[in-house]
Design a protein around this motif. Structure first.
Motif, PDB file in Angstrom:
ATOM      1  N   VAL A  62     -36.632  35.788 -63.725  1.00 29.41           N
ATOM      2  CA  VAL A  62     -36.109  36.612 -62.612  1.00 29.41           C
ATOM      3  C   VAL A  62     -35.601  35.739 -61.520  1.00 29.41           C
ATOM      4  O   VAL A  62     -34.468  35.977 -60.948  1.00 29.41           O
ATOM      5  CB  VAL A  62     -37.325  37.509 -62.261  1.00 29.41           C
ATOM      6  CG1 VAL A  62     -37.018  38.279 -60.898  1.00 29.41           C
ATOM      7  CG2 VAL A  62     -37.585  38.536 -63.336  1.00 29.41           C
ATOM      8  N   VAL A  63     -36.252  34.599 -61.411  1.00 24.04           N
ATOM      9  CA  VAL A  63     -35.898  33.749 -60.202  1.00 24.04           C
ATOM     10  C   VAL A  63     -34.469  33.355 -60.481  1.00 24.04           C
ATOM     11  O   VAL A  63     -33.474  33.297 -59.399  1.00 24.04           O
ATOM     12  CB  VAL A  63     -36.852  32.827 -59.919  1.00 24.04           C
ATOM     13  CG1 VAL A  63     -36.295  31.863 -58.863  1.00 24.04           C
ATOM     14  CG2 VAL A  63     -38.111  33.293 -59.239  1.00 24.04           C
ATOM     15  N   SER A  66     -31.685  36.070 -60.157  1.00 21.61           N
ATOM     16  CA  SER A  66     -31.651  36.153 -58.803  1.00 21.61           C
ATOM     17  C   SER A  66     -30.681  35.217 -58.102  1.00 21.61           C
ATOM     18  O   SER A  66     -29.766  35.303 -57.213  1.00 21.61           O
ATOM     19  CB  SER A  66     -32.996  36.210 -58.136  1.00 21.61           C
ATOM     20  OG  SER A  66     -33.617  37.153 -58.417  1.00 21.61           O
ATOM     21  N   GLY A  70     -27.067  35.957 -56.437  1.00 21.75           N
ATOM     22  CA  GLY A  70     -26.885  35.620 -54.766  1.00 21.75           C
ATOM     23  C   GLY A  70     -26.131  34.158 -54.676  1.00 21.75           C
ATOM     24  O   GLY A  70     -25.683  33.928 -53.391  1.00 21.75           O
ATOM     25  N   LEU A 203     -35.622  41.946 -59.605  1.00 23.02           N
ATOM     26  CA  LEU A 203     -34.661  41.129 -59.026  1.00 23.02           C
ATOM     27  C   LEU A 203     -34.616  41.694 -57.607  1.00 23.02           C
ATOM     28  O   LEU A 203     -34.351  40.758 -56.780  1.00 23.02           O
ATOM     29  CB  LEU A 203     -33.452  41.544 -59.809  1.00 23.02           C
ATOM     30  CG  LEU A 203     -33.262  40.818 -61.250  1.00 23.02           C
ATOM     31  CD1 LEU A 203     -32.193  41.425 -61.968  1.00 23.02           C
ATOM     32  CD2 LEU A 203     -33.172  39.323 -61.126  1.00 23.02           C
ATOM     33  N   THR A 204     -34.673  43.024 -57.158  1.00 26.07           N
ATOM     34  CA  THR A 204     -34.636  43.466 -55.881  1.00 26.07           C
ATOM     35  C   THR A 204     -35.746  42.830 -55.209  1.00 26.07           C
ATOM     36  O   THR A 204     -35.569  42.431 -53.910  1.00 26.07           O
ATOM     37  CB  THR A 204     -34.759  44.847 -55.784  1.00 26.07           C
ATOM     38  OG1 THR A 204     -33.653  45.737 -56.446  1.00 26.07           O
ATOM     39  CG2 THR A 204     -34.709  45.485 -54.365  1.00 26.07           C
ATOM     40  N   ILE A 206     -37.200  39.966 -55.586  1.00 24.77           N
ATOM     41  CA  ILE A 206     -36.937  38.446 -55.429  1.00 24.77           C
ATOM     42  C   ILE A 206     -35.567  38.329 -54.545  1.00 24.77           C
ATOM     43  O   ILE A 206     -35.594  37.449 -53.579  1.00 24.77           O
ATOM     44  CB  ILE A 206     -36.842  37.770 -56.685  1.00 24.77           C
ATOM     45  CG1 ILE A 206     -38.104  37.749 -57.465  1.00 24.77           C
ATOM     46  CG2 ILE A 206     -36.269  36.409 -56.553  1.00 24.77           C
ATOM     47  CD1 ILE A 206     -39.433  36.856 -56.758  1.00 24.77           C
ATOM     48  N   LEU A 207     -34.715  39.156 -54.781  1.00 25.05           N
ATOM     49  CA  LEU A 207     -33.429  38.804 -53.892  1.00 25.05           C
ATOM     50  C   LEU A 207     -33.639  39.100 -52.514  1.00 25.05           C
ATOM     51  O   LEU A 207     -33.415  38.399 -51.490  1.00 25.05           O
ATOM     52  CB  LEU A 207     -32.371  39.715 -54.488  1.00 25.05           C
ATOM     53  CG  LEU A 207     -31.478  39.305 -55.619  1.00 25.05           C
ATOM     54  CD1 LEU A 207     -30.886  40.597 -56.430  1.00 25.05           C
ATOM     55  CD2 LEU A 207     -30.869  38.128 -55.512  1.00 25.05           C
ATOM     56  N   SER A 208     -34.509  40.165 -51.994  1.00 22.69           N
ATOM     57  CA  SER A 208     -34.909  40.456 -50.745  1.00 22.69           C
ATOM     58  C   SER A 208     -35.867  39.583 -50.188  1.00 22.69           C
ATOM     59  O   SER A 208     -35.885  39.323 -48.939  1.00 22.69           O
ATOM     60  CB  SER A 208     -35.393  42.017 -50.604  1.00 22.69           C
ATOM     61  OG  SER A 208     -36.415  42.143 -51.564  1.00 22.69           O
ATOM     62  N   MET A 248     -33.397  28.771 -53.352  1.00 26.29           N
ATOM     63  CA  MET A 248     -33.999  29.127 -54.723  1.00 26.29           C
ATOM     64  C   MET A 248     -35.135  28.387 -55.186  1.00 26.29           C
ATOM     65  O   MET A 248     -35.875  28.498 -55.961  1.00 26.29           O
ATOM     66  CB  MET A 248     -33.132  29.680 -55.677  1.00 26.29           C
ATOM     67  CG  MET A 248     -32.119  30.888 -54.939  1.00 26.29           C
ATOM     68  SD  MET A 248     -33.597  32.300 -54.311  1.00 26.29           S
ATOM     69  CE  MET A 248     -34.125  32.803 -56.013  1.00 26.29           C
ATOM     70  N   PRO A 424     -30.320  45.242 -59.982  1.00 28.42           N
ATOM     71  CA  PRO A 424     -30.963  45.690 -58.656  1.00 28.42           C
ATOM     72  C   PRO A 424     -29.970  46.908 -58.222  1.00 28.42           C
ATOM     73  O   PRO A 424     -28.956  46.532 -57.735  1.00 28.42           O
ATOM     74  CB  PRO A 424     -30.796  44.363 -57.999  1.00 28.42           C
ATOM     75  CG  PRO A 424     -30.210  43.378 -58.613  1.00 28.42           C
ATOM     76  CD  PRO A 424     -29.906  43.630 -60.082  1.00 28.42           C
TER      77      PRO A 424
END
Length: 443
Positions: A62-63, A66, A70, A203-204, A206-208, A248, A424
């Protein structure tokens, strides 16, 4: 050229003005270290707790996904700061309109205060756990230290990060060693998945929690880097990707630590774990490592408070008469208000806060990127970003507002589409907002 940035007390006073060319010297490595230390907070292991149960391998995936999602927007904002050395909310005066962008600056100031409050609460809990005292005391103490550091601005922040980075790495290395040895961590067990993975939701979060919530702030730091036109080839690529990688890599490594700490010690905050060791020496080492880890709060919170000050100054610039003290005063006021959020218990509402960040900031980020590279770059004189327009369209760009409102609405609605089980929803909504805006400016 540093004297151009500061007053006689050394406090940074450049505010949201363009950085003088002579002061733009930061290398790609310094930018990487700046963002790595900003991201490497004692709150960062919380990422592992937020996705706890999906399996450590899935967490790492997931990271990495992300990062891939991003990387492009973060790189574009990184280069924007080198192309035009001002904060993003000054750039967006031409995207949204002068007063509309200033209103957004006030909104995002509050968001940055929320981040400061979250991290200040984590650091206060660490020190309260170590000393057996009331955490409120430490919320205030750490807040004062962080405000003092931010008063001296980017130049001193970068120096602080440079010299405290080894201490931070050693501290978390020691804490990880104690976790693995005293709790006999079995990494194979951590790979086991105990709950289903909703990839879109994961994903949402981690991204946020990381890269896309920080993206619009990146140009606030890269405006101190070497100008875009002075680089090419590998050097240009290094500048573009260094902030994203800096953000990250700590999320991946410290998130893994937080995941393991939650599994074996029942507390994701490894710096606040009481390790069951009998040796006085090991207890002393654990104490020192936890104190060293508290520096990570200062790292991240300085980078929350610094752009928050820039956001507030962007909003209030038309009313500022005394440039000499505007930035220091704004820093102190925002620091005090952020500490109040920590005392009020914002850490208990972290998930809702992260979702709010995604809804509000992602569409703005994508729309500004489209406008900068499709319409503004090398086409608008610098002074026009600081002049107050007298027309309604100059203060309120209906195209940008419509596109962003569509993005926020699509992000916030509870849509049970199969796509969002894997991708996401806020990123999809932001892409739609960017496409809508591009279509509107081409009509």
């Amino acid at each position: 050229m540093e004297e151009e940035l500061a007053n006689e007390y050394g406090f940074e006073i450049i505010g949201v003005d363009p950085i003088p060319k002579g002061a733009r010297r930061a290398s790609a490595l310094k930018i990487f270290n700046f963002w790595a230390m900003a991201s490497a907070s004692a709150t960062t292991p919380l990422a592992g707790y937020l996705l706890y149960g999906i399996g450590l391998g899935n967490f790492a995936l997931v990271v990495l996904l992300s990062l891939l999602i991003g990387l492009v927007p973060a790189a574009l904002f990184s280069e924007m700061g080198r192309q035009f050395p001002v904060p993003a909310l000054v750039v967006s005066r031409k995207t949204y309109g002068y007063w509309t962008s200033n209103a957004l600056a006030l909104l995002y100031t509050v968001v940055n205060m929320g981040w400061f409050g979250l991290n200040d609460a984590t650091g206060g809990l660490i020190l309260a756990s170590l000393t057996g005292t009331n955490p409120t005391i430490w919320y205030v103490v750490m807040g004062v230290v962080q405000v003092l550091l931010v008063l001296y601005g980017f130049v001193w922040l970068e120096r602080f990060y440079r010299y405290t980075a080894p201490l931070l790495i050693i501290s978390y290395g020691v804490l990880t060693y104690l976790l693995v040895t005293t709790y006999h961590v079995n990494w194979g067990e951590l790979m086991a998945q105990t709950q289903p993975v909703n990839w879109g939701s994961a994903l949402t979060i981690i991204l946020s929690f990381s890269i896309l919530s920080w993206t619009y702030k990146i140009s606030t730091s890269t405006r101190f880097a070497r100008p875009y036109e002075e680089t090419k080839g590998v050097s240009r690529i290094a500048y573009a990707v260094s902030p994203a990688l800096g953000i990250m890599i700590p999320v991946l490594l410290m998130g893994i630590i937080g995941y393991a700490s939650q599994a074996y010690a029942g507390n994701w905050n490894v710096a606040a774990v009481h390790f069951p060791v009998q040796s006085t020496l090991l207890l002393a080492i654990a104490l020192l490592a936890s104190l060293g880890a508290s520096l990570a709060i200062i790292h991240t919170n300085a980078m929350n408070l610094y752009p928050a000050t820039a956001d507030l100054l962007t909003a209030l610039q038309p009313f500022i008469k005394n440039r000499k003290w505007a930035q220091p005063i704004a820093t102190v006021i925002l620091g005090a208000m952020s500490v109040a959020l920590a005392i009020a218990g914002i850490l208990q509402h972290v998930v809702n806060f992260l979702l709010l960040v995604a809804d509000l900031i992602f569409p703005y980020t994508f729309v500004v990127i489209v406008d900068w590279y499709a319409r503004l770059w090398n086409r608008v004189p610098t002074e026009e970003f600081y002049e107050r327009p007298k027309t309604l369209s100059g203060n309120f760009n209906v195209k940008a507002v419509i596109a962003t409102a569509i993005g926020i609405a699509l992000s916030a609605i509870n849509a049970n589409f199969a796509l969002f089980d894997y991708f996401p929803q806020p990123v999809f909504a932001s892409l739609v907002a960017a496409l809508v805006y591009y279509a509107l400016i081409k009509l």
